[in-house]
Write a protein that holds these residues in place. Structure first.
Motif, PDB file in Angstrom:
ATOM      1  N   ARG A  31      15.514  17.755 -65.146  1.00  8.65           N
ATOM      2  CA  ARG A  31      14.116  17.720 -64.729  1.00  8.65           C
ATOM      3  C   ARG A  31      13.820  18.808 -63.707  1.00  8.65           C
ATOM      4  O   ARG A  31      12.747  19.416 -63.718  1.00  8.65           O
ATOM      5  CB  ARG A  31      13.737  16.332 -64.204  1.00  8.65           C
ATOM      6  N   GLU A  32      14.783  19.082 -62.832  1.00  9.91           N
ATOM      7  CA  GLU A  32      14.619  20.173 -61.869  1.00  9.91           C
ATOM      8  C   GLU A  32      14.465  21.514 -62.601  1.00  9.91           C
ATOM      9  O   GLU A  32      13.567  22.305 -62.291  1.00  9.91           O
ATOM     10  CB  GLU A  32      15.810  20.228 -60.925  1.00  9.91           C
ATOM     11  N   ARG A  33      15.323  21.755 -63.581  1.00 10.13           N
ATOM     12  CA  ARG A  33      15.222  23.002 -64.363  1.00 10.13           C
ATOM     13  C   ARG A  33      13.882  23.093 -65.082  1.00 10.13           C
ATOM     14  O   ARG A  33      13.261  24.151 -65.140  1.00 10.13           O
ATOM     15  CB  ARG A  33      16.365  23.082 -65.374  1.00 10.13           C
ATOM     16  N   TYR A  34      13.443  21.981 -65.658  1.00 11.42           N
ATOM     17  CA  TYR A  34      12.166  21.937 -66.362  1.00 11.42           C
ATOM     18  C   TYR A  34      11.027  22.350 -65.419  1.00 11.42           C
ATOM     19  O   TYR A  34      10.178  23.168 -65.765  1.00 11.42           O
ATOM     20  CB  TYR A  34      11.951  20.531 -66.918  1.00 11.42           C
ATOM     21  N   LEU A  35      11.013  21.783 -64.217  1.00  9.45           N
ATOM     22  CA  LEU A  35       9.967  22.111 -63.243  1.00  9.45           C
ATOM     23  C   LEU A  35      10.029  23.571 -62.814  1.00  9.45           C
ATOM     24  O   LEU A  35       8.998  24.251 -62.728  1.00  9.45           O
ATOM     25  CB  LEU A  35      10.080  21.207 -62.016  1.00  9.45           C
ATOM     26  N   LEU A  36      11.231  24.064 -62.538  1.00  8.98           N
ATOM     27  CA  LEU A  36      11.371  25.462 -62.128  1.00  8.98           C
ATOM     28  C   LEU A  36      10.914  26.411 -63.226  1.00  8.98           C
ATOM     29  O   LEU A  36      10.255  27.422 -62.946  1.00  8.98           O
ATOM     30  CB  LEU A  36      12.815  25.759 -61.715  1.00  8.98           C
ATOM     31  N   HIS A  37      11.232  26.081 -64.473  1.00  8.42           N
ATOM     32  CA  HIS A  37      10.766  26.918 -65.590  1.00  8.42           C
ATOM     33  C   HIS A  37       9.247  26.892 -65.691  1.00  8.42           C
ATOM     34  O   HIS A  37       8.620  27.925 -65.932  1.00  8.42           O
ATOM     35  CB  HIS A  37      11.393  26.473 -66.911  1.00  8.42           C
ATOM     36  N   ARG A  38       8.646  25.736 -65.512  1.00  8.36           N
ATOM     37  CA  ARG A  38       7.177  25.655 -65.574  1.00  8.36           C
ATOM     38  C   ARG A  38       6.546  26.496 -64.474  1.00  8.36           C
ATOM     39  O   ARG A  38       5.534  27.151 -64.686  1.00  8.36           O
ATOM     40  CB  ARG A  38       6.707  24.210 -65.452  1.00  8.36           C
ATOM     41  N   THR A  40       7.857  29.157 -62.944  1.00 10.36           N
ATOM     42  CA  THR A  40       8.149  30.588 -63.010  1.00 10.36           C
ATOM     43  C   THR A  40       7.808  31.237 -64.343  1.00 10.36           C
ATOM     44  O   THR A  40       7.486  32.419 -64.376  1.00 10.36           O
ATOM     45  CB  THR A  40       9.637  30.845 -62.699  1.00 10.36           C
ATOM     46  N   LEU A  41       7.874  30.500 -65.448  1.00 13.69           N
ATOM     47  CA  LEU A  41       7.689  31.108 -66.764  1.00 13.69           C
ATOM     48  C   LEU A  41       6.357  30.771 -67.427  1.00 13.69           C
ATOM     49  O   LEU A  41       5.982  31.401 -68.409  1.00 13.69           O
ATOM     50  CB  LEU A  41       8.833  30.685 -67.696  1.00 13.69           C
ATOM     51  N   HIS A  42       5.677  29.766 -66.931  1.00  5.45           N
ATOM     52  CA  HIS A  42       4.454  29.305 -67.576  1.00  5.45           C
ATOM     53  C   HIS A  42       3.314  29.261 -66.568  1.00  5.45           C
ATOM     54  O   HIS A  42       3.042  28.212 -65.990  1.00  5.45           O
ATOM     55  CB  HIS A  42       4.647  27.902 -68.170  1.00  5.45           C
ATOM     56  N   GLU A  46      -3.324  24.086 -61.747  1.00  6.19           N
ATOM     57  CA  GLU A  46      -2.782  22.930 -61.023  1.00  6.19           C
ATOM     58  C   GLU A  46      -2.916  21.666 -61.861  1.00  6.19           C
ATOM     59  O   GLU A  46      -1.992  20.856 -61.940  1.00  6.19           O
ATOM     60  CB  GLU A  46      -3.520  22.766 -59.700  1.00  6.19           C
ATOM     61  N   ALA A  47      -4.056  21.493 -62.512  1.00  4.50           N
ATOM     62  CA  ALA A  47      -4.290  20.287 -63.321  1.00  4.50           C
ATOM     63  C   ALA A  47      -3.287  20.173 -64.461  1.00  4.50           C
ATOM     64  O   ALA A  47      -2.759  19.089 -64.725  1.00  4.50           O
ATOM     65  CB  ALA A  47      -5.709  20.291 -63.867  1.00  4.50           C
ATOM     66  N   VAL A  48      -2.999  21.268 -65.128  1.00  7.60           N
ATOM     67  CA  VAL A  48      -2.027  21.248 -66.227  1.00  7.60           C
ATOM     68  C   VAL A  48      -0.631  20.952 -65.684  1.00  7.60           C
ATOM     69  O   VAL A  48       0.131  20.179 -66.282  1.00  7.60           O
ATOM     70  CB  VAL A  48      -2.057  22.592 -67.008  1.00  7.60           C
ATOM     71  N   PHE A  49      -0.284  21.549 -64.546  1.00  3.69           N
ATOM     72  CA  PHE A  49       1.031  21.309 -63.946  1.00  3.69           C
ATOM     73  C   PHE A  49       1.183  19.837 -63.553  1.00  3.69           C
ATOM     74  O   PHE A  49       2.186  19.201 -63.860  1.00  3.69           O
ATOM     75  CB  PHE A  49       1.241  22.212 -62.735  1.00  3.69           C
ATOM     76  N   VAL A  50       0.174  19.281 -62.894  1.00  4.36           N
ATOM     77  CA  VAL A  50       0.231  17.873 -62.480  1.00  4.36           C
ATOM     78  C   VAL A  50       0.296  16.970 -63.705  1.00  4.36           C
ATOM     79  O   VAL A  50       1.039  15.983 -63.724  1.00  4.36           O
ATOM     80  CB  VAL A  50      -0.966  17.518 -61.571  1.00  4.36           C
ATOM     81  N   ASP A  51      -0.435  17.297 -64.755  1.00  2.00           N
ATOM     82  CA  ASP A  51      -0.424  16.494 -65.983  1.00  2.00           C
ATOM     83  C   ASP A  51       0.973  16.426 -66.600  1.00  2.00           C
ATOM     84  O   ASP A  51       1.326  15.434 -67.235  1.00  2.00           O
ATOM     85  CB  ASP A  51      -1.427  17.051 -66.986  1.00  2.00           C
ATOM     86  N   ALA A  52       1.782  17.457 -66.396  1.00  2.00           N
ATOM     87  CA  ALA A  52       3.153  17.464 -66.937  1.00  2.00           C
ATOM     88  C   ALA A  52       3.990  16.332 -66.352  1.00  2.00           C
ATOM     89  O   ALA A  52       4.945  15.867 -66.979  1.00  2.00           O
ATOM     90  CB  ALA A  52       3.822  18.812 -66.667  1.00  2.00           C
ATOM     91  N   PHE A  53       3.643  15.863 -65.161  1.00  2.00           N
ATOM     92  CA  PHE A  53       4.391  14.775 -64.527  1.00  2.00           C
ATOM     93  C   PHE A  53       4.128  13.430 -65.198  1.00  2.00           C
ATOM     94  O   PHE A  53       4.804  12.450 -64.922  1.00  2.00           O
ATOM     95  CB  PHE A  53       4.046  14.675 -63.037  1.00  2.00           C
ATOM     96  N   LEU A  54       3.136  13.379 -66.078  1.00  2.00           N
ATOM     97  CA  LEU A  54       2.779  12.133 -66.750  1.00  2.00           C
ATOM     98  C   LEU A  54       3.303  12.085 -68.176  1.00  2.00           C
ATOM     99  O   LEU A  54       2.903  11.234 -68.963  1.00  2.00           O
ATOM    100  CB  LEU A  54       1.257  11.955 -66.729  1.00  2.00           C
ATOM    101  N   LYS A  55       4.220  12.991 -68.492  1.00  2.00           N
ATOM    102  CA  LYS A  55       4.832  13.062 -69.822  1.00  2.00           C
ATOM    103  C   LYS A  55       6.328  13.300 -69.662  1.00  2.00           C
ATOM    104  O   LYS A  55       6.766  13.878 -68.665  1.00  2.00           O
ATOM    105  CB  LYS A  55       4.227  14.227 -70.619  1.00  2.00           C
ATOM    106  N   PRO A  56       7.108  12.892 -70.665  1.00  2.00           N
ATOM    107  CA  PRO A  56       8.538  13.210 -70.622  1.00  2.00           C
ATOM    108  C   PRO A  56       8.727  14.733 -70.597  1.00  2.00           C
ATOM    109  O   PRO A  56       7.889  15.448 -71.137  1.00  2.00           O
ATOM    110  CB  PRO A  56       9.079  12.618 -71.924  1.00  2.00           C
TER     111      PRO A  56
END
Length: 114
Positions: A31-38, A40-42, A46-56
């Protein structure tokens, strides 16, 4: 434990994994890697980033293993507010004019605690 001031994200471990079996069960490193990739790479809002926390893989219903997500908190220091978030639900409150209250959240049947 001293925290790394340059760490951009945090999951179920800080700096290094100290409890390996817990990290495996919670997928903390993944999950840490997933967040760091989001971050730095994507480039995303803010809304899209926060929405990612509500999905696997960040949001989990693995309550039977003791590692389900109860809620996500999004802090907004610019307007001194906080949002508590669930899939399909949001509760925002301002810290300057905090309004006490309650909210009932229903989790899917497979997420019920035993």
């Amino acid at each position: 434990m001293r925290q790394n001031p340059r760490a951009a994200v945090s999951t179920n471990h800080q700096e290094r994994v100290e409890w390996k079996s817990h990290a495996r069960l919670t997928a903390s490193v993944e999950r840490e890697r997933y967040l760091l990739h989001r971050l730095t790479l994507h480039p995303e809002t803010e809304a899209v980033f926060v929405d990612a926390f509500l999905k696997p893989p960040l949001y989990s219903l693995a309550f039977e293993r003791g590692f389900g997500t109860l809620y996500t908190a999004a802090y907004h220091p610019n307007d001194l507010s906080v949002e508590l978030l669930w899939p399909g639900r949001k509760w925002k409150n301002h810290l300057v004019d905090f309004q006490a209250g309650s909210l009932q959240v229903t989790y899917p049947d497979q997420a019920l605690l035993y």
